[in-house]
Design a protein around this motif. Structure first.
Motif, short mmCIF file in Angstrom:
data_model
loop_
_atom_site.label_atom_id
_atom_site.label_comp_id
_atom_site.label_asym_id
_atom_site.label_seq_id
_atom_site.Cartn_x
_atom_site.Cartn_y
_atom_site.Cartn_z
N THR A 115 -2.62 4.18 12.40
CA THR A 115 -2.40 5.48 11.80
C THR A 115 -3.69 5.93 11.13
OG1 THR A 115 -1.70 4.51 9.70
CG2 THR A 115 0.02 4.90 11.35
N GLU A 116 -3.68 7.12 10.54
CA GLU A 116 -4.87 7.61 9.86
C GLU A 116 -5.25 6.68 8.71
OE1 GLU A 116 -4.48 11.61 8.53
OE2 GLU A 116 -6.44 11.64 7.53
N ALA A 126 -8.66 4.14 8.30
CA ALA A 126 -9.51 4.10 7.11
C ALA A 126 -9.64 2.69 6.57
CB ALA A 126 -8.95 5.03 6.03
N LEU A 127 -8.50 1.96 6.52
CA LEU A 127 -8.54 0.60 6.01
C LEU A 127 -9.28 -0.32 6.97
CD1 LEU A 127 -7.69 -1.44 3.88
CD2 LEU A 127 -5.56 -1.79 5.13
N LEU A 134 0.81 -1.22 0.00
CA LEU A 134 0.00 0.00 0.00
C LEU A 134 0.85 1.27 0.00
CD1 LEU A 134 -2.79 -1.05 2.54
CD2 LEU A 134 -2.88 -1.08 0.04
N GLY A 135 2.10 1.11 0.38
CA GLY A 135 2.98 2.28 0.37
C GLY A 135 2.77 3.22 1.52
N CYS A 136 2.30 2.72 2.65
CA CYS A 136 2.09 3.58 3.81
C CYS A 136 2.09 2.73 5.08
CB CYS A 136 0.76 4.35 3.71
SG CYS A 136 -0.69 3.28 3.67
N ALA A 137 2.35 3.37 6.20
CA ALA A 137 2.33 2.68 7.49
C ALA A 137 0.89 2.59 7.98
CB ALA A 137 3.18 3.42 8.51
N LEU A 138 0.50 1.43 8.48
CA LEU A 138 -0.85 1.22 8.99
C LEU A 138 -0.91 1.25 10.51
CD1 LEU A 138 -1.89 -1.70 6.62
CD2 LEU A 138 -2.50 0.72 6.39
N SER A 182 -13.05 -0.26 6.47
CA SER A 182 -13.47 -1.03 5.29
C SER A 182 -13.28 -2.53 5.51
CB SER A 182 -12.67 -0.59 4.06
OG SER A 182 -12.89 0.78 3.78
N ALA A 183 -12.14 -2.91 6.12
CA ALA A 183 -11.87 -4.34 6.34
C ALA A 183 -12.89 -4.95 7.30
CB ALA A 183 -10.45 -4.52 6.88
N ARG A 184 -13.23 -4.21 8.34
CA ARG A 184 -14.20 -4.73 9.31
C ARG A 184 -15.56 -4.96 8.64
NH1 ARG A 184 -14.85 -1.06 14.46
NH2 ARG A 184 -15.27 0.42 12.79
N GLU A 185 -15.97 -4.00 7.80
CA GLU A 185 -17.23 -4.15 7.09
C GLU A 185 -17.18 -5.33 6.11
OE1 GLU A 185 -18.42 -0.64 5.10
OE2 GLU A 185 -20.26 -1.51 4.26
#
Length: 350
Positions: A123-124, A128-129, A108-112, A132-135
């Motif tokens: 992180t922010e 966000a992820l 993803l190119g970012c720290a989670l 979505s993942a929980r849903e």
């Protein structure tokens, strides 16, 4: 317009004169021989391997979605706020969780996560992820549950001791009450969470306070010594072996021999002597075989006491801080689960 293509250079006759018509070249030799007729700039490198495993090959139709194991590891770690608890839930090592999440972050190119000494936080981008993942996982579980709902099968998880000493002997009564529901019993010590891995409900021995699930205490457990009716003079504990089980032995609510002897006012007996067993049913089997005295929980010994296979040589029983609990997913349970829960609570007299 002038062409910049170099003229094709023919091969020397001397090179062709060595050709033997009886020789049959292989397909790779034929391809290479034909490539020699091409200009040098057009000739392929012989060491190149045109396989689909090469990392530099890209296909335009691939969407780039993360792998399911990576998302599953991320969702569990985000929900628990811990890589260790996520590993316990998914039955993998902590390093496996860390590697999966690191690969997901790289993709993803970012720290989670923001890593701390004992806990991780989102992180922010991680928040966000996670939403979505929980849903997405909730929808997946809902779809799987719809399939399970069409099948009248009930999958239960419980400890081996409870399965052997209480549940299996009482299952015929459930079969008579609900003949259309078939039961699949998974008896092990894993802390499987209901609603995952196809488990409909769990029966656990502990102090309660189970997060993210509905939990109901089945009954108050009382603890007291039991032994075989053939044991001679069982009230003189200095003459007999004390049998121990190791279930949650460090928990403050547990009743062990030391606590019971102190409450009974019995002195001169070493509370630590005697064999130790990993499961309660093993200690009770040893007591039933006349090998000594064991401390029995109400749920595990009531049937043997009623049938005379075990006796209580002392009237003193202590209330345990640990009990058997019924765990189900939050929300309205499927009909087959609801019917089992109603039967279990009636049967155990909760």
């Amino acid at each position: 317009m002038c062409s910049t293509t170099q003229p094709v250079q023919s091969r020397p006759l001397a090179a062709m004169s060595s050709f033997n018509p009886t020789d049959v070249p292989s397909s790779s030799q034929r391809i290479f021989a034909m490539s020699c007729l091409l200009p040098p700039a057009w000739r392929p490198r012989r060491e190149r391997r045109w396989t689909f495993s090469q990392p530099w090959i890209r296909f335009p139709h691939v969407t780039g979605l993360p792998t399911l194991p990576g998302l599953e590891a991320f969702e569990a770690a985000a929900r628990h706020g811990s890589f260790t608890r996520a590993a316990d839930e998914l039955h993998v090592s902590q390093s496996a969780i860390s590697h999966r999440i690191k690969a997901l972050e790289t993709q993803l190119g970012c720290a989670l996560f923001t890593r701390g000494a004992r806990r991780v936080s989102l992180t922010e981008e991680g928040r966000a992820l996670f939403a979505s993942a929980r849903e997405a996982f909730a929808l997946l579980h809902e779809g799987v549950e719809r399939i399970h709902a069409t099948q009248q099968a009930l999958t239960l998880s419980c400890s081996p001791s409870f399965a052997i000493r209480w549940l299996v002997p009482n299952l015929p009564d459930f079969a008579r009450s609900c003949p259309e529901i078939s039961v699949r019993l998974a008896a092990d010590d894993r802390l499987t969470q209901p609603g995952r891995e196809g488990i409909d409900a769990c029966l656990r021995y502990g102090a309660g306070g189970y997060p993210d699930v509905s939990h109901t205490r089945l009954r108050v457990e009382r603890i007291g010594p039991v032994c075989s009716p053939t044991l001679v003079d069982p009230t003189d504990l200095r003459k007999h072996t004390l049998l121990h089980d190791e279930v949650l032995r460090a928990h403050p609510g547990r009743v062990g021999w030391g606590r019971w002897l102190e409450a009974a006012g019995i002195e001169g007996v070493d509370a630590h002597r005697g064999p130790r067993f990993s499961h309660a049913h093993m200690a009770l089997d040893a007591a039933q075989a006349g090998q000594g005295l064991a401390l029995g929980r109400t749920s595990l010994v009531e049937r043997d006491l009623a049938d005379g296979r075990l006796v209580r040589p002392f009237s003193l029983e202590l209330e345990s801080g640990l009990s058997y609990w019924l765990l189900t997913p939050r929300g309205e349970p499927p009909p087959r689960v609801a019917r089992f829960c109603d039967w279990l609570l009636r049967r155990m007299g909760a």
